[in-house]
Design a protein around this motif. Sequence first.
Motif, PDB file in Angstrom:
ATOM      1  N   TYR A  32       0.818  -1.207   0.000  1.00 41.83           N
ATOM      2  CA  TYR A  32       0.000   0.000   0.000  1.00 41.83           C
ATOM      3  C   TYR A  32       0.853   1.259   0.000  1.00 41.83           C
ATOM      4  O   TYR A  32       1.846   1.339   0.728  1.00 41.83           O
ATOM      5  CB  TYR A  32      -0.899   0.045   1.236  1.00 41.83           C
ATOM      6  N   SER A  99      -3.678   3.341   0.384  1.00 38.99           N
ATOM      7  CA  SER A  99      -4.248   3.259  -0.955  1.00 38.99           C
ATOM      8  C   SER A  99      -3.458   2.285  -1.808  1.00 38.99           C
ATOM      9  O   SER A  99      -2.233   2.229  -1.734  1.00 38.99           O
ATOM     10  CB  SER A  99      -4.222   4.633  -1.616  1.00 38.99           C
ATOM     11  N   TYR A 110      -8.147   6.603  -1.395  1.00 40.01           N
ATOM     12  CA  TYR A 110      -7.612   5.948  -0.202  1.00 40.01           C
ATOM     13  C   TYR A 110      -8.693   5.046   0.383  1.00 40.01           C
ATOM     14  O   TYR A 110      -9.823   5.468   0.614  1.00 40.01           O
ATOM     15  CB  TYR A 110      -7.124   6.990   0.801  1.00 40.01           C
ATOM     16  N   ASP A 111      -8.306   3.779   0.630  1.00 40.36           N
ATOM     17  CA  ASP A 111      -9.279   2.756   1.006  1.00 40.36           C
ATOM     18  C   ASP A 111      -9.458   2.621   2.509  1.00 40.36           C
ATOM     19  O   ASP A 111     -10.545   2.280   2.974  1.00 40.36           O
ATOM     20  CB  ASP A 111      -8.817   1.389   0.462  1.00 40.36           C
TER      21      ASP A 111
END
Length: 123
Positions: A32, A99, A110-111
């Motif tokens: 990430y 992300s 962005y997760d």
Amino acid sequence: QVQLVESGGGLVQAGDSLRVSCEASGNTFSTYAMAWVRQAPGREREFVAGISWSGDGTYYTDSMKGRFTISRDNAKNTVYLQMNKLKPEDTAVYSCAASRYTYHNDLSLYDYWGQGTQVTVSS
């Protein structure tokens, strides 16, 4: 799924330095890109800095360049934000985010987000 936990915030005086940390759970942290985002009371979230999955690439909001430094240690699943010459206007909740797509300032990509750590700078 990635869980993010920030730490290191606190009350400092103008001109001081502070380093905040964000530790990620799981074994996928190194895949990430990461970022730091801040939000002051009554204001929108503001991108501070981002770093690529390898750490080779970084990106800063112009006003943060030269004072703030983002770094990461993939062996420790941790991303850091070193803040120098702090100003009262830096007072905010600082959150990290992960992300798979970017380390730039498109927050919609962005997760995963942490809860944040409060940084207060007194004058």
